[in-house]
Design a protein around this motif. Structure first.
Motif, PDB file in Angstrom:
ATOM      1  N   LYS A  16     -51.682 -98.881 -32.081  1.00 19.66           N
ATOM      2  CA  LYS A  16     -52.241 -98.103 -30.974  1.00 19.66           C
ATOM      3  C   LYS A  16     -52.017 -98.791 -29.625  1.00 19.66           C
ATOM      4  O   LYS A  16     -51.814 -98.114 -28.626  1.00 19.66           O
ATOM      5  CB  LYS A  16     -53.728 -97.794 -31.193  1.00 19.66           C
ATOM      6  CG  LYS A  16     -54.607 -99.025 -31.343  1.00 19.66           C
ATOM      7  CD  LYS A  16     -55.990 -98.619 -31.771  1.00 19.66           C
ATOM      8  CE  LYS A  16     -56.945 -99.801 -31.787  1.00 19.66           C
ATOM      9  NZ  LYS A  16     -56.449-101.020 -32.472  1.00 19.66           N
ATOM     10  N   SER A  34     -58.934-102.663 -24.712  1.00 18.97           N
ATOM     11  CA  SER A  34     -60.341-103.113 -24.745  1.00 18.97           C
ATOM     12  C   SER A  34     -60.564-104.233 -25.762  1.00 18.97           C
ATOM     13  O   SER A  34     -61.443-105.077 -25.586  1.00 18.97           O
ATOM     14  CB  SER A  34     -61.286-101.939 -25.033  1.00 18.97           C
ATOM     15  OG  SER A  34     -61.028-101.397 -26.302  1.00 18.97           O
ATOM     16  N   GLY A  91     -59.094-113.310 -33.607  1.00 20.59           N
ATOM     17  CA  GLY A  91     -59.291-111.910 -34.011  1.00 20.59           C
ATOM     18  C   GLY A  91     -60.533-111.760 -34.876  1.00 20.59           C
ATOM     19  O   GLY A  91     -61.294-110.793 -34.740  1.00 20.59           O
ATOM     20  N   ALA A  94     -63.449-112.114 -32.613  1.00 18.37           N
ATOM     21  CA  ALA A  94     -63.620-110.895 -31.812  1.00 18.37           C
ATOM     22  C   ALA A  94     -64.376-109.848 -32.609  1.00 18.37           C
ATOM     23  O   ALA A  94     -65.275-109.173 -32.092  1.00 18.37           O
ATOM     24  CB  ALA A  94     -62.257-110.363 -31.388  1.00 18.37           C
ATOM     25  N   SER A  95     -64.026-109.721 -33.879  1.00 10.72           N
ATOM     26  CA  SER A  95     -64.692-108.698 -34.684  1.00 10.72           C
ATOM     27  C   SER A  95     -66.158-109.073 -34.919  1.00 10.72           C
ATOM     28  O   SER A  95     -67.015-108.193 -35.034  1.00 10.72           O
ATOM     29  CB  SER A  95     -63.877-108.482 -35.953  1.00 10.72           C
ATOM     30  OG  SER A  95     -64.617-108.503 -37.087  1.00 10.72           O
ATOM     31  N   ALA A  98     -67.989-108.477 -31.511  1.00 13.26           N
ATOM     32  CA  ALA A  98     -68.004-107.040 -31.219  1.00 13.26           C
ATOM     33  C   ALA A  98     -69.086-106.304 -31.999  1.00 13.26           C
ATOM     34  O   ALA A  98     -69.426-105.168 -31.682  1.00 13.26           O
ATOM     35  CB  ALA A  98     -66.640-106.434 -31.532  1.00 13.26           C
ATOM     36  N   GLN A 111     -65.625-101.982 -18.728  1.00 13.63           N
ATOM     37  CA  GLN A 111     -64.538-101.145 -19.238  1.00 13.63           C
ATOM     38  C   GLN A 111     -64.421 -99.866 -18.417  1.00 13.63           C
ATOM     39  O   GLN A 111     -63.323 -99.417 -18.090  1.00 13.63           O
ATOM     40  CB  GLN A 111     -64.790-100.812 -20.709  1.00 13.63           C
ATOM     41  CG  GLN A 111     -64.751-102.052 -21.597  1.00 13.63           C
ATOM     42  CD  GLN A 111     -65.164-101.737 -23.019  1.00 13.63           C
ATOM     43  OE1 GLN A 111     -64.373-101.279 -23.823  1.00 13.63           O
ATOM     44  NE2 GLN A 111     -66.439-101.972 -23.334  1.00 13.63           N
ATOM     45  N   GLY A 124     -58.815 -98.877 -28.338  1.00 14.93           N
ATOM     46  CA  GLY A 124     -59.896 -99.685 -28.910  1.00 14.93           C
ATOM     47  C   GLY A 124     -60.481 -99.027 -30.145  1.00 14.93           C
ATOM     48  O   GLY A 124     -59.746 -98.443 -30.955  1.00 14.93           O
ATOM     49  N   ARG A 125     -61.792 -99.146 -30.276  1.00 16.82           N
ATOM     50  CA  ARG A 125     -62.470 -98.562 -31.433  1.00 16.82           C
ATOM     51  C   ARG A 125     -63.455 -97.474 -31.020  1.00 16.82           C
ATOM     52  O   ARG A 125     -63.709 -96.543 -31.766  1.00 16.82           O
ATOM     53  CB  ARG A 125     -63.260 -99.643 -32.195  1.00 16.82           C
ATOM     54  CG  ARG A 125     -62.464-100.839 -32.650  1.00 16.82           C
ATOM     55  CD  ARG A 125     -61.450-100.431 -33.692  1.00 16.82           C
ATOM     56  NE  ARG A 125     -60.826-101.599 -34.307  1.00 16.82           N
ATOM     57  CZ  ARG A 125     -59.934-102.383 -33.724  1.00 16.82           C
ATOM     58  NH1 ARG A 125     -59.555-102.147 -32.475  1.00 16.82           N
ATOM     59  NH2 ARG A 125     -59.406-103.402 -34.363  1.00 16.82           N
ATOM     60  N   ARG A 175     -61.187-106.300 -42.238  1.00 17.11           N
ATOM     61  CA  ARG A 175     -61.529-106.040 -40.829  1.00 17.11           C
ATOM     62  C   ARG A 175     -61.901-104.574 -40.634  1.00 17.11           C
ATOM     63  O   ARG A 175     -62.852-104.255 -39.929  1.00 17.11           O
ATOM     64  CB  ARG A 175     -60.368-106.429 -39.910  1.00 17.11           C
ATOM     65  CG  ARG A 175     -60.695-106.157 -38.479  1.00 17.11           C
ATOM     66  CD  ARG A 175     -60.308-107.209 -37.468  1.00 17.11           C
ATOM     67  NE  ARG A 175     -59.644-108.390 -37.937  1.00 17.11           N
ATOM     68  CZ  ARG A 175     -58.652-108.983 -37.284  1.00 17.11           C
ATOM     69  NH1 ARG A 175     -58.191-108.457 -36.183  1.00 17.11           N
ATOM     70  NH2 ARG A 175     -58.143-110.096 -37.719  1.00 17.11           N
ATOM     71  N   ASP A 179     -65.410-103.300 -39.087  1.00 17.34           N
ATOM     72  CA  ASP A 179     -65.441-102.466 -37.885  1.00 17.34           C
ATOM     73  C   ASP A 179     -66.087-101.103 -38.153  1.00 17.34           C
ATOM     74  O   ASP A 179     -66.705-100.517 -37.270  1.00 17.34           O
ATOM     75  CB  ASP A 179     -64.019-102.255 -37.323  1.00 17.34           C
ATOM     76  CG  ASP A 179     -63.433-103.531 -36.711  1.00 17.34           C
ATOM     77  OD1 ASP A 179     -64.215-104.469 -36.446  1.00 17.34           O
ATOM     78  OD2 ASP A 179     -62.210-103.595 -36.510  1.00 17.34           O
ATOM     79  N   ARG A 182     -70.312-101.552 -39.076  1.00 17.58           N
ATOM     80  CA  ARG A 182     -71.305-102.122 -38.170  1.00 17.58           C
ATOM     81  C   ARG A 182     -72.215-101.031 -37.593  1.00 17.58           C
ATOM     82  O   ARG A 182     -71.823 -99.859 -37.485  1.00 17.58           O
ATOM     83  CB  ARG A 182     -70.617-102.911 -37.048  1.00 17.58           C
ATOM     84  CG  ARG A 182     -69.847-102.042 -36.128  1.00 17.58           C
ATOM     85  CD  ARG A 182     -69.201-102.844 -35.024  1.00 17.58           C
ATOM     86  NE  ARG A 182     -68.461-101.949 -34.179  1.00 17.58           N
ATOM     87  CZ  ARG A 182     -67.283-102.202 -33.648  1.00 17.58           C
ATOM     88  NH1 ARG A 182     -66.706-103.358 -33.859  1.00 17.58           N
ATOM     89  NH2 ARG A 182     -66.685-101.315 -32.897  1.00 17.58           N
TER      90      ARG A 182
HETATM   91  O1   DC Z   1     -57.818-104.155 -31.346  1.00 20.22           O
HETATM   92  P1   DC Z   1     -58.077-105.622 -31.566  1.00 20.22           P
HETATM   93  O2   DC Z   1     -57.646-106.100 -32.916  1.00 20.22           O
HETATM   94  O3   DC Z   1     -57.508-106.484 -30.455  1.00 20.22           O
HETATM   95  O4   DC Z   1     -59.664-105.812 -31.480  1.00 20.22           O
HETATM   96  C1   DC Z   1     -60.279-107.042 -31.735  1.00 20.22           C
HETATM   97  C2   DC Z   1     -61.670-106.810 -32.311  1.00 20.22           C
HETATM   98  O5   DC Z   1     -62.505-106.212 -31.313  1.00 20.22           O
HETATM   99  C3   DC Z   1     -61.683-105.875 -33.529  1.00 20.22           C
HETATM  100  O6   DC Z   1     -62.276-106.508 -34.644  1.00 20.22           O
HETATM  101  C4   DC Z   1     -62.553-104.717 -33.130  1.00 20.22           C
HETATM  102  C5   DC Z   1     -63.186-105.096 -31.841  1.00 20.22           C
HETATM  103  N1   DC Z   1     -63.138-104.005 -30.876  1.00 20.22           N
HETATM  104  C6   DC Z   1     -64.248-103.210 -30.752  1.00 20.22           C
HETATM  105  O7   DC Z   1     -65.220-103.405 -31.475  1.00 20.22           O
HETATM  106  N2   DC Z   1     -64.280-102.212 -29.829  1.00 20.22           N
HETATM  107  C7   DC Z   1     -63.217-101.976 -29.055  1.00 20.22           C
HETATM  108  N3   DC Z   1     -63.268-100.983 -28.162  1.00 20.22           N
HETATM  109  C8   DC Z   1     -62.050-102.760 -29.183  1.00 20.22           C
HETATM  110  C9   DC Z   1     -62.043-103.778 -30.117  1.00 20.22           C
END
Ligand code: DC
Length: 222
Positions: A16, A34, A91, A94-95, A98, A111, A124-125, A175, A179, A182
């Motif tokens: 993406k 993001s 990574g 980050a998860s 997040a 953002q 993003g998510r 992962r 994601d 949560r």
């Molecule tokens: O897309 P990425 O792999 O760079 O994202 C890193 C982590 O951040 C991933 O585990 C999910 C989280 N994330 C999120 O919770 N919300 C977003 N908008 C973008 C990423």
């Protein structure tokens, strides 16, 4: 919201980011990855010895994150962090960060500030569900776990790094589960998002599909 926003949400390694960046370039729009904000926060916390579970402290760091996006690079406190934030370990961090509600709240306005003329493409998510619920076009971009693992594998091998395909696939599945499971802003397809499965598509085909969706939204005045 008068500035057109295109959101592209989806699981990790779905491509993406690549698609979003090209769409932004084609339209002359701004681009926000993001996920890089969560990655920068994980890296910043690591450098300051703050645990990835320390919610209050992390929310403070997120509110004043010294991040900048310039010249196609990602900067943390004046240093180019573009490579460092892509490390597997960051990574995972980050998860973890997040998943903390106070962290997500602290990054919300930051953002939204990226939505300036002539428009924004963001990936993003939760960009379509939480950050830009009024987005002009929402895409949910995905691909099978096998295909995503294979793409990541090829990317690592291409960089001359060692890679273990079954391990990569397992990490991707783990992962995704984290994601999607949560409590805050879980990864899911919004009812008004267009499902774009790229398992059998090239990058160009995926980009064209997003541009077509945007063109249609312009024509119908959405
Ligand atoms: O897309 P990425 O792999 O760079 O994202 C890193 C982590 O951040 C991933 O585990 C999910 C989280 N994330 C999120 O919770 N919300 C977003 N908008 C973008 C990423």
């Amino acid at each position: 919201m008068s500035v057109p926003v295109i959101t592209i949400d989806g699981p990790s390694a779905s491509g993406k980011g690549t698609v979003a960046a090209i769409v932004a370039q084609r339209l002359g729009f701004h681009y926000l990855d993001s996920g890089s904000l969560y990655r920068l926060l994980a890296l910043h916390a690591r450098q300051l010895d703050v645990a990835w579970e320390a919610e209050d402290r992390l929310a403070e760091l997120a509110a004043s994150l010294p991040a900048a996006f310039e010249q196609g690079q990602v900067w943390l406190d004046g240093n180019d962090a573009s490579e460092a934030i892509r490390a597997e370990e960051i990574g995972i961090g980050a998860s973890k960060v997040a998943a903390l509600p106070a962290v997500r709240a602290a990054l919300l306005q930051r953002q939204r500030d990226f939505a300036v003329a002539p428009g924004l493409v963001t990936d993003g998510r939760d960009m379509g569900s939480v950050v830009f619920p009024q987005a002009r076009v929402k895409i949910f971009l995905t691909a099978s776990a096998e295909e995503r693992a294979f793409r990541r594998y090829k990317q690592l091998i291409g960089k001359g790094e060692s890679a273990n395909l079954p391990q990569i696939k397992q990490d991707i599945i783990d992962r995704d589960t984290r994601d999607a499971a949560r409590a805050v802003a879980p990864l899911r397809q919004e009812p008004d998002a267009f499902l774009l499965d790229t398992t059998e598509l090239t990058i160009d085909q995926a980009v064209d599909t997003v541009l077509r969706c945007f063109g249609q939204s312009q024509a119908s005045g959405v």
